[in-house]
Design an enzyme around this catalytic site. Structure first.
Site, PDB file in Angstrom:
ATOM      1  N   HIS A 110       0.769  -1.091  -0.001  1.00  0.00           N
ATOM      2  CA  HIS A 110      -0.032  -0.012   0.001  1.00  0.00           C
ATOM      3  C   HIS A 110       1.047   1.415  -0.009  1.00  0.00           C
ATOM      4  CE1 HIS A 110      -3.003  -2.622   1.314  1.00  0.00           C
ATOM      5  NE2 HIS A 110      -4.062  -1.861   1.221  1.00  0.00           N
ATOM      6  N   ASN A 141       8.095  -3.818   3.581  1.00  0.00           N
ATOM      7  CA  ASN A 141       6.431  -3.549   3.704  1.00  0.00           C
ATOM      8  C   ASN A 141       6.162  -3.948   5.216  1.00  0.00           C
ATOM      9  OD1 ASN A 141       3.809  -3.101   3.298  1.00  0.00           O
ATOM     10  ND2 ASN A 141       3.670  -5.280   2.657  1.00  0.00           N
ATOM     11  N   ASP A 250       8.113  17.812  -7.337  1.00  0.00           N
ATOM     12  CA  ASP A 250       7.993  19.343  -6.619  1.00  0.00           C
ATOM     13  C   ASP A 250       7.158  19.025  -5.395  1.00  0.00           C
ATOM     14  OD1 ASP A 250       8.230  21.769  -5.784  1.00  0.00           O
ATOM     15  OD2 ASP A 250       7.212  22.727  -7.414  1.00  0.00           O
TER      16      ASP A 250
END
Length: 273
Positions: A110, A141, A250
Site C-alpha cells: 500500500h 513492507n 516538486d
C-alpha cells in the site's frame, strides 16, 4: 557539539483537541502536475475521497500518493483485503490486478495504508485498489514501513494531524525470489527506492499558514526496496530536497517558496520512540 533537535510542537490532549474534519488530500500540492487527461498516461491524476494519486500507467504503479490523516479518518472498520483493479482508470490503460503480483516474491504494498482509513468499509476498501499498490519487498513492507506507518498513527492518537506524500522511483528491487525489475510480463515496474514525507502539526485549522510559520515537524524517509533493509525506519531519514532531486517531483509546492527552501533542506533529528 551537535545542535539540539528542534522541539516537537506541543500537542493538545485528545480531550482538548478539536478534530476539524477531513482536510484536502492534496493541500500541500500536486507533486508532478498530474492531470486527469488520457493523453498523459505516465502522469494521470486520480482524485478520490480517501487519497489522491499521480499514476504512471507505463509502470503500472503510482508515482506518488497524497493523503491527510487525523482522528476523523480512524475508526473501527475491519481490513477488507479486496485487492482489485481501479475502475476509475481509463479503459485504454492496462489494468493491474492482484494476479499481477502472484508468485513474484513481492508484497502488494500500500501507499495509503489500510489502517489510515478505518472510519467505514468504503474508506478501507478504497485503499485496496491496485492503483494504490507497488511491488514492495516483504521486509520493507512488513517491518520498516509498517513501523513508520504505526508511528504516524500514534502521533495522531496523541493529537497531531499529518499530511502524507508517499512515492517510489527507480527500477529494480529485491524480494523473496531475488532481484526483479518488472512483474506481469513487464507491465508492472518494481521500484528501486520507496519514500515518504510526513508533515505533522497539532490538530487545528489554517494548516498551510501554521506550517509556513514553523509549527510543523517534517519527516522525510527514503528506503531501498530490498530484503536487507533495517527495521529501524529512522535510519533512512533524509531531506525533502534529496527526495525531490532523486524523483524529479516538486513537493510541498503550495507553501511559499522561501518557506519551501527552508523546510525542505532540513533532515529531521527529532525523537522517534
Amino acid at each position: 557539539m551537535a545542535p539540539l533537535p528542534r522541539p516537537f510542537p506541543p500537542a493538545p490532549s485528545p480531550a482538548q483537541a478539536v478534530v476539524t474534519g477531513r482536510d484536502d488530500n492534496m493541500a500541500l500540492g500536486n507533486p508532478s502536475g498530474a492531470t486527469p487527461n488520457v493523453n498523459t498516461p505516465t502522469n494521470y491524476l486520480l482524485s478520490k475521497p480517501q487519497f489522491a494519486v499521480g499514476y504512471n500507467a507505463q509502470r503500472g504503479t503510482p508515482t506518488w500518493v497524497s493523503w491527510h490523516l487525523n482522528r476523523a479518518w480512524m475508526g473501527a472498520a475491519p481490513r477488507q483485503d479486496d485487492f482489485r483493479p481501479d475502475p476509475a482508470l481509463p479503459r485504454q490503460f492496462y489494468q493491474v490486478t492482484r494476479n499481477s503480483y502472484a508468485g513474484s516474491g513481492f508484497d502488494k504494498g500500500h501507499n495509503c495504508p489500510s489502517a489510515d482509513r478505518t472510519t467505514d468499509l468504503d474508506d478501507n476498501s478504497a485503499t485496496f485498489l491496485m492503483t494504490n499498490m507497488i511491488p514492495q519487498a516483504g521486509n520493507n513492507n512488513q517491518r520498516t514501513w509498517s513501523a513508520l506507518e504505526e508511528w504516524g498513527r500514534d502521533q495522531v492518537r496523541q493529537g497531531q494531524e499529518i499530511y502524507v506524500i508517499m512515492g517510489s522511483y527507480g527500477k529494480g528491487g529485491t524480494g523473496q525470489n531475488g532481484k526483479m525489475t518488472t512483474l506481469d510480463q513487464g507491465r508492472v515496474t518494481v521500484p528501486a527506492r520507496i519514500w515518504k514525507v510526513l508533515v505533522l502539526l497539532p490538530e487545528g485549522s489554517n494548516d498551510l499558514q501554521r506550517i509556513a510559520a514553523g509549527q510543523a515537524r517534517i519527516v522525510a524517509v527514503d528506503t531501498p526496496n530490498d530484503q536487507s533493509i533495517s527495521p529501524d525506519w529512522s535510519r533512512y531519514r533524509v531531506s525533502v530536497d534529496a527526495i525531490e532531486a532523486a524523483s524529479g517531483l516538486d513537493l510541498l509546492s503550495k507553501l511559499p517558496l522561501p518557506v519551501q527552501e527552508q523546510l525542505e533542506a532540513r533532515v529531521d533529528t527529532g525523537p522517534v520512540r
